[in-house]
Scaffold this motif. Structure first.
Motif, PDB file in Angstrom:
ATOM      1  N   ILE A 132       0.832  -1.207   0.000  1.00  0.00           N
ATOM      2  CA  ILE A 132       0.000   0.000   0.000  1.00  0.00           C
ATOM      3  C   ILE A 132       0.864   1.252   0.000  1.00  0.00           C
ATOM      4  N   GLY A 133       1.940   1.241   0.774  1.00  0.00           N
ATOM      5  CA  GLY A 133       2.800   2.414   0.855  1.00  0.00           C
ATOM      6  C   GLY A 133       3.411   2.781  -0.484  1.00  0.00           C
ATOM      7  N   LEU A 134       3.924   1.791  -1.199  1.00  0.00           N
ATOM      8  CA  LEU A 134       4.535   2.059  -2.504  1.00  0.00           C
ATOM      9  C   LEU A 134       3.488   2.485  -3.520  1.00  0.00           C
ATOM     10  N   ALA A 135       2.328   1.838  -3.518  1.00  0.00           N
ATOM     11  CA  ALA A 135       1.257   2.221  -4.452  1.00  0.00           C
ATOM     12  C   ALA A 135       0.822   3.656  -4.215  1.00  0.00           C
ATOM     13  N   THR A 136       0.738   4.062  -2.949  1.00  0.00           N
ATOM     14  CA  THR A 136       0.362   5.434  -2.630  1.00  0.00           C
ATOM     15  C   THR A 136       1.448   6.405  -3.078  1.00  0.00           C
ATOM     16  N   ALA A 137       2.699   6.029  -2.852  1.00  0.00           N
ATOM     17  CA  ALA A 137       3.814   6.886  -3.277  1.00  0.00           C
ATOM     18  C   ALA A 137       3.797   7.099  -4.789  1.00  0.00           C
ATOM     19  N   ARG A 138       3.495   6.065  -5.536  1.00  0.00           N
ATOM     20  CA  ARG A 138       3.456   6.202  -7.000  1.00  0.00           C
ATOM     21  C   ARG A 138       2.389   7.200  -7.440  1.00  0.00           C
ATOM     22  N   LEU A 139       1.219   7.127  -6.824  1.00  0.00           N
ATOM     23  CA  LEU A 139       0.164   8.068  -7.193  1.00  0.00           C
ATOM     24  C   LEU A 139       0.519   9.487  -6.768  1.00  0.00           C
ATOM     25  N   LEU A 140       1.157   9.627  -5.628  1.00  0.00           N
ATOM     26  CA  LEU A 140       1.556  10.953  -5.163  1.00  0.00           C
ATOM     27  C   LEU A 140       2.664  11.541  -6.030  1.00  0.00           C
ATOM     28  N   ALA A 141       3.527  10.693  -6.561  1.00  0.00           N
ATOM     29  CA  ALA A 141       4.573  11.172  -7.470  1.00  0.00           C
ATOM     30  C   ALA A 141       3.949  11.809  -8.704  1.00  0.00           C
ATOM     31  N   VAL A 142       2.871  11.210  -9.194  1.00  0.00           N
ATOM     32  CA  VAL A 142       2.162  11.771 -10.346  1.00  0.00           C
ATOM     33  C   VAL A 142       1.580  13.144  -9.993  1.00  0.00           C
ATOM     34  N   ARG A 143       1.150  13.300  -8.748  1.00  0.00           N
ATOM     35  CA  ARG A 143       0.589  14.577  -8.298  1.00  0.00           C
ATOM     36  C   ARG A 143       1.670  15.643  -8.093  1.00  0.00           C
ATOM     37  N   GLY A 144       2.932  15.240  -8.071  1.00  0.00           N
ATOM     38  CA  GLY A 144       4.016  16.200  -7.923  1.00  0.00           C
ATOM     39  C   GLY A 144       4.518  16.389  -6.510  1.00  0.00           C
TER      40      GLY A 144
END
Length: 280
Positions: free
Chosen positions: A30-42
């Protein structure tokens, strides 16, 4: 580090496009999946995890800052958080505590060490991180803290006598903090995922009693990405209850009313397993 501690007149959602987001357990699941989406958000990302290899791989993929730390070690975790704030040049705006362990088993078979480990990692690992970053958020009058609990933190389940209480404790902590931190402008959220398709679930399934499997039935685990989407939506909308599926949403809102029905159904499934295996 950002030393602006002036309280804000109103506390709206954190702007994830410019926020410094720290994720414990950020190297997988979950942590990595969340980080990936947040990376897209900048977002500016900082990741904490115990395993160096996976953590470095995640940090390289996402251009994130990273520190190796065991969340159950308060001094190591506090030091890692301070180093990440210094490296990013600003304080933590959003904390997501995703680090956790699940070790199911029959109560009579589990060692005392398993019970301690669940509390040390799942509960105290959450508490230590919050204690490190919340004072700064209160001073600034802004921020968001989100802890990952579990559906097993909403209802007692056969086989989770060590894991469930730790996740119930996370729920209780966040419910108390919601009341305390809301007047300070800090958003508090708690996530209640059911089984999620992660490396942690694979490890957990090695130990899961047959009765526990029967209670879960044939429900397909959620993807980590779906839980991550729910977490980010919860931060954007400043939600306290963050439920990535209908079942846990119903449990979170009506669990006490449903408990008699749930217990009868759980007991029926346990009896069926025991009859099948010749146990009484």
């Amino acid at each position: 580090m950002d030393d602006d501690i002036r309280p804000r007149a109103t506390a709206g959602p954190v702007d994830l496009a410019s926020a410094h987001v720290v994720i414990t357990g950020g190297s997988s699941g979950i942590g990595l999946a969340t980080a990936r989406l947040l990376a897209v958000r900048g977002a500016k990302l900082s990741l904490i995890a115990r395993g160096r290899d996976r953590l470095e791989a995640a940090a390289n993929e996402l251009s994130a800052a990273a520190r190796v730390a065991d969340v159950s070690d308060s001094q190591a975790l506090t030091r890692a958080l301070a180093e990440l704030e210094a490296a990013q040049g600003r304080s933590c705006d959003v904390l997501i505590t995703s680090a956790g362990l699940a070790r199911p088993g029959h109560f009579l078979d589990l060692s005392d060490e398993v019970f301690r480990q669940m509390m040390d990692v799942d509960y105290f690992g959450t508490l230590h991180a919050l204690r490190a970053v919340v004072p700064g958020m209160v001073k600034r009058g802004h921020g968001s803290v989100v802890a990952v609990s579990s559906a097993a933190g909403l209802v007692g389940i056969f086989g989770y006598s060590a894991y469930g209480p730790a996740k119930f404790a996370v729920r209780g902590l966040m419910e108390s903090l919601r009341a305390e931190l809301k007047p300070c402008g800090v958003h508090v959220g708690v996530v209640f995922p059911p089984d999620v398709d992660t490396p942690q679930l694979t490890e957990e399934n090695r130990w899961k009693p047959q009765e526990t499997r029967a209670i879960g039935g044939a429900i397909k685990p959620l993807s980590a990405e779906r839980v991550a989407e729910a977490i980010i939506a919860g931060i954007d909308r400043r939600r306290f209850l963050i439920c990535p599926d209908t079942g846990t949403r119903l449990l979170a809102r009506s669990g006490s009313l449903l408990m008699p029905l749930l217990n009868r159904e759980f007991d029926r499934r346990v009896r069926a397993v025991r009859r099948k295996h010749g146990n009484t």
